[in-house]
Scaffold this motif. Structure first.
Motif, PDB file in Angstrom:
ATOM      1  N   ALA A 186       0.826  -1.209   0.000  1.00  0.00           N
ATOM      2  CA  ALA A 186       0.000   0.000   0.000  1.00  0.00           C
ATOM      3  C   ALA A 186       0.863   1.263   0.000  1.00  0.00           C
ATOM      4  O   ALA A 186       0.558   2.248  -0.681  1.00  0.00           O
ATOM      5  N   LEU A 187       1.958   1.246   0.754  1.00  0.00           N
ATOM      6  CA  LEU A 187       2.814   2.431   0.840  1.00  0.00           C
ATOM      7  C   LEU A 187       3.554   2.703  -0.459  1.00  0.00           C
ATOM      8  O   LEU A 187       3.875   3.863  -0.759  1.00  0.00           O
ATOM      9  N   HIS A 188       3.818   1.679  -1.258  1.00  0.00           N
ATOM     10  CA  HIS A 188       4.445   1.930  -2.558  1.00  0.00           C
ATOM     11  C   HIS A 188       3.583   2.845  -3.422  1.00  0.00           C
ATOM     12  O   HIS A 188       4.100   3.619  -4.225  1.00  0.00           O
ATOM     13  N   ALA A 189       2.259   2.764  -3.246  1.00  0.00           N
ATOM     14  CA  ALA A 189       1.371   3.613  -4.040  1.00  0.00           C
ATOM     15  C   ALA A 189       1.545   5.092  -3.700  1.00  0.00           C
ATOM     16  O   ALA A 189       1.195   5.970  -4.503  1.00  0.00           O
ATOM     17  N   GLU A 190       2.089   5.381  -2.507  1.00  0.00           N
ATOM     18  CA  GLU A 190       2.292   6.774  -2.119  1.00  0.00           C
ATOM     19  C   GLU A 190       3.431   7.421  -2.907  1.00  0.00           C
ATOM     20  O   GLU A 190       3.459   8.653  -3.059  1.00  0.00           O
ATOM     21  N   LEU A 191       4.373   6.627  -3.420  1.00  0.00           N
ATOM     22  CA  LEU A 191       5.522   7.215  -4.113  1.00  0.00           C
ATOM     23  C   LEU A 191       5.105   7.873  -5.434  1.00  0.00           C
ATOM     24  O   LEU A 191       5.422   9.052  -5.652  1.00  0.00           O
ATOM     25  N   PRO A 192       4.397   7.187  -6.339  1.00  0.00           N
ATOM     26  CA  PRO A 192       3.921   7.891  -7.536  1.00  0.00           C
ATOM     27  C   PRO A 192       2.854   8.931  -7.215  1.00  0.00           C
ATOM     28  O   PRO A 192       2.755   9.963  -7.895  1.00  0.00           O
ATOM     29  N   ARG A 193       2.065   8.701  -6.190  1.00  0.00           N
ATOM     30  CA  ARG A 193       1.030   9.673  -5.819  1.00  0.00           C
ATOM     31  C   ARG A 193       1.645  11.035  -5.500  1.00  0.00           C
ATOM     32  O   ARG A 193       1.103  12.078  -5.879  1.00  0.00           O
ATOM     33  N   TRP A 194       2.785  11.038  -4.822  1.00  0.00           N
ATOM     34  CA  TRP A 194       3.462  12.283  -4.457  1.00  0.00           C
ATOM     35  C   TRP A 194       4.545  12.658  -5.468  1.00  0.00           C
ATOM     36  O   TRP A 194       5.364  13.532  -5.210  1.00  0.00           O
ATOM     37  N   GLU A 195       4.566  11.958  -6.610  1.00  0.00           N
ATOM     38  CA  GLU A 195       5.499  12.230  -7.711  1.00  0.00           C
ATOM     39  C   GLU A 195       6.957  12.120  -7.269  1.00  0.00           C
ATOM     40  O   GLU A 195       7.808  12.948  -7.603  1.00  0.00           O
ATOM     41  N   LEU A 196       7.244  11.073  -6.521  1.00  0.00           N
ATOM     42  CA  LEU A 196       8.604  10.842  -6.030  1.00  0.00           C
ATOM     43  C   LEU A 196       9.379   9.858  -6.900  1.00  0.00           C
ATOM     44  O   LEU A 196      10.599   9.714  -6.707  1.00  0.00           O
ATOM     45  N   VAL A 197       8.697   9.173  -7.819  1.00  0.00           N
ATOM     46  CA  VAL A 197       9.344   8.154  -8.645  1.00  0.00           C
ATOM     47  C   VAL A 197       8.789   8.210 -10.068  1.00  0.00           C
ATOM     48  O   VAL A 197       7.711   8.755 -10.307  1.00  0.00           O
ATOM     49  N   VAL A 198       9.546   7.628 -11.002  1.00  0.00           N
ATOM     50  CA  VAL A 198       9.052   7.406 -12.359  1.00  0.00           C
ATOM     51  C   VAL A 198       9.322   5.947 -12.723  1.00  0.00           C
ATOM     52  O   VAL A 198      10.231   5.312 -12.187  1.00  0.00           O
ATOM     53  N   GLY A 256      12.672   3.321  -7.374  1.00  0.00           N
ATOM     54  CA  GLY A 256      12.274   3.545  -5.989  1.00  0.00           C
ATOM     55  C   GLY A 256      11.787   2.287  -5.299  1.00  0.00           C
ATOM     56  O   GLY A 256      11.428   1.296  -5.938  1.00  0.00           O
ATOM     57  N   ASN A 257      11.765   2.331  -3.977  1.00  0.00           N
ATOM     58  CA  ASN A 257      11.334   1.175  -3.195  1.00  0.00           C
ATOM     59  C   ASN A 257      11.061   1.557  -1.748  1.00  0.00           C
ATOM     60  O   ASN A 257      11.596   2.542  -1.242  1.00  0.00           O
ATOM     61  N   VAL A 258      10.222   0.757  -1.121  1.00  0.00           N
ATOM     62  CA  VAL A 258       9.885   0.874   0.299  1.00  0.00           C
ATOM     63  C   VAL A 258      10.162  -0.483   0.927  1.00  0.00           C
ATOM     64  O   VAL A 258       9.841  -1.519   0.333  1.00  0.00           O
ATOM     65  N   SER A 259      10.747  -0.485   2.114  1.00  0.00           N
ATOM     66  CA  SER A 259      10.889  -1.745   2.845  1.00  0.00           C
ATOM     67  C   SER A 259      10.479  -1.544   4.293  1.00  0.00           C
ATOM     68  O   SER A 259      10.458  -0.414   4.795  1.00  0.00           O
ATOM     69  N   GLU A 260      10.149  -2.650   4.947  1.00  0.00           N
ATOM     70  CA  GLU A 260       9.817  -2.603   6.371  1.00  0.00           C
ATOM     71  C   GLU A 260      10.442  -3.799   7.068  1.00  0.00           C
ATOM     72  O   GLU A 260      10.443  -4.913   6.546  1.00  0.00           O
ATOM     73  N   ARG A 261      10.984  -3.551   8.251  1.00  0.00           N
ATOM     74  CA  ARG A 261      11.564  -4.611   9.069  1.00  0.00           C
ATOM     75  C   ARG A 261      10.456  -5.409   9.760  1.00  0.00           C
ATOM     76  O   ARG A 261       9.472  -4.831  10.241  1.00  0.00           O
ATOM     77  N   VAL A 262      10.620  -6.714   9.794  1.00  0.00           N
ATOM     78  CA  VAL A 262       9.760  -7.585  10.600  1.00  0.00           C
ATOM     79  C   VAL A 262      10.623  -8.132  11.727  1.00  0.00           C
ATOM     80  O   VAL A 262      11.570  -8.898  11.483  1.00  0.00           O
ATOM     81  N   ARG A 263      10.337  -7.721  12.931  1.00  0.00           N
ATOM     82  CA  ARG A 263      11.179  -8.092  14.068  1.00  0.00           C
ATOM     83  C   ARG A 263      10.871  -9.499  14.556  1.00  0.00           C
ATOM     84  O   ARG A 263       9.706  -9.873  14.713  1.00  0.00           O
ATOM     85  N   ALA A 264      11.946 -10.258  14.806  1.00  0.00           N
ATOM     86  CA  ALA A 264      11.784 -11.636  15.287  1.00  0.00           C
ATOM     87  C   ALA A 264      11.474 -11.681  16.772  1.00  0.00           C
ATOM     88  O   ALA A 264      11.120 -12.727  17.296  1.00  0.00           O
ATOM     89  N   LEU A 280       9.573  -4.154 -10.878  1.00  0.00           N
ATOM     90  CA  LEU A 280       8.130  -4.376 -10.921  1.00  0.00           C
ATOM     91  C   LEU A 280       7.393  -3.046 -11.074  1.00  0.00           C
ATOM     92  O   LEU A 280       7.653  -2.091 -10.345  1.00  0.00           O
ATOM     93  N   SER A 281       6.466  -2.983 -12.034  1.00  0.00           N
ATOM     94  CA  SER A 281       5.664  -1.784 -12.242  1.00  0.00           C
ATOM     95  C   SER A 281       4.814  -1.496 -11.014  1.00  0.00           C
ATOM     96  O   SER A 281       4.295  -2.411 -10.366  1.00  0.00           O
ATOM     97  N   TYR A 282       4.654  -0.215 -10.712  1.00  0.00           N
ATOM     98  CA  TYR A 282       3.833   0.161  -9.559  1.00  0.00           C
ATOM     99  C   TYR A 282       2.386  -0.283  -9.740  1.00  0.00           C
ATOM    100  O   TYR A 282       1.692  -0.564  -8.755  1.00  0.00           O
ATOM    101  N   ASP A 283       1.926  -0.372 -10.964  1.00  0.00           N
ATOM    102  CA  ASP A 283       0.558  -0.825 -11.218  1.00  0.00           C
ATOM    103  C   ASP A 283       0.381  -2.303 -10.900  1.00  0.00           C
ATOM    104  O   ASP A 283      -0.754  -2.772 -10.712  1.00  0.00           O
ATOM    105  N   ASP A 284       1.479  -3.040 -10.849  1.00  0.00           N
ATOM    106  CA  ASP A 284       1.406  -4.488 -10.620  1.00  0.00           C
ATOM    107  C   ASP A 284       1.731  -4.887  -9.189  1.00  0.00           C
ATOM    108  O   ASP A 284       1.767  -6.080  -8.875  1.00  0.00           O
TER     109      ASP A 284
END
Length: 254
Positions: free
Chosen positions: A38-50, A54-62, A81-85
């Motif tokens: 869901a957060l990847h959709a924020e990057l083109p929404r705010w015109e931060l990528v073409v 670009g990429n977003v990651s999140e840590r999963v703590r053990a 991977l295309s943002y649309d996909d």
């Protein structure tokens, strides 16, 4: 009877030899996939990528299973991977050495950088990389964005610093990020000749920092077309930062 060869893609689906998402982290990993997609959709929404940049990651703590965080995982977008996909199911899971644990696509080319940040900055729960126009323009000049706006003092606690030049593909970028931000209040760094990377307590906070980084980079650039902007004094920067970080917004009821 003939057997099909095991391809790299097939092996990747199961995480390779001896690796898979532990059962006790299954729910947390699936929730992180939902958030990161869901957060990847924020990057083109705010015109931060073409395109696919670009990429977003999140840590999963053990958690208690790994007191030093060595068994933590990260969720990130696949390479190219295309943002649309992008869907939660298309996200890939890696360990903090950047090795694929789950997914049927190769991880982002920036995975090693993200993984290095998580290994060396245990407080970081999210990392974002963009090539947003104005922030990247400052990175191309190898020039920090000066703290001339109260918004900058609030969010970044001072200038947005410049990190060293580093090639893509190994953990060199991650090293530069950590070296630059370890002793900085800024959640953003402009990697020289490359672009901004941001960190946060989680992926959402890192995305917010990426949006704010581009906004102030653009505003300060416009200001410089009119003349040299006026810096905010350090005592006022400190005061603004403390208020925003600890007083601004809705505080828990006592």
């Amino acid at each position: 009877m003939s057997t099909l060869p095991v391809t790299t893609e097939t092996a990747a689906t199961t995480g390779g030899p001896g690796r898979s998402v532990p059962a006790h982290l299954r729910a947390a990993v699936d929730a992180a996939k939902e958030r990161v997609a869901a957060l990847h959709a924020e990057l083109p929404r705010w015109e931060l990528v073409v395109w696919t940049a670009g990429n977003v990651s999140e840590r999963v703590r053990a958690g208690a299973e790994s007191a030093d965080g060595a068994e933590d995982l990260l969720v990130i977008k696949p390479s190219g991977l295309s943002y649309d996909d992008i869907t939660p199911e298309s996200m890939v899971v890696c360990d903090l050495d950047g090795n694929l644990v789950e997914g049927d696509r190769a991880p982002s080319s920036d995975t090693a950088a993200h993984a290095y940040v998580y290994r060396h900055m245990p407080e970081v729960g999210g990392v974002v990389h963009t090539h947003s126009t104005y922030a990247t323009a400052w990175a191309a000049r190898a020039e920090p964005v000066p703290c001339v706006l109260t918004m900058m003092a609030d969010e970044f606690g001072g200038d947005i610093p410049v990190g060293p030049f580093a090639l893509i593909g190994d953990d060199s970028i991650g090293r530069g990020i950590v070296e630059t931000l370890r002793d900085s209040r800024s959640p953003a760094v402009l990697m020289r000749n490359h672009g901004p990377f941001t960190i946060g307590k989680d992926a959402r906070a890192a995305v917010k920092a990426a949006v704010m980084c581009e906004e102030v980079a653009r505003t300060v650039h416009v200001s410089r077309q009119l003349g040299e902007p006026t810096r905010i004094g350090q005592p006022d920067v400190d005061s603004l930062y403390a208020r925003y970080q600890h007083v601004y917004g809705q505080q828990p009821a006592h």
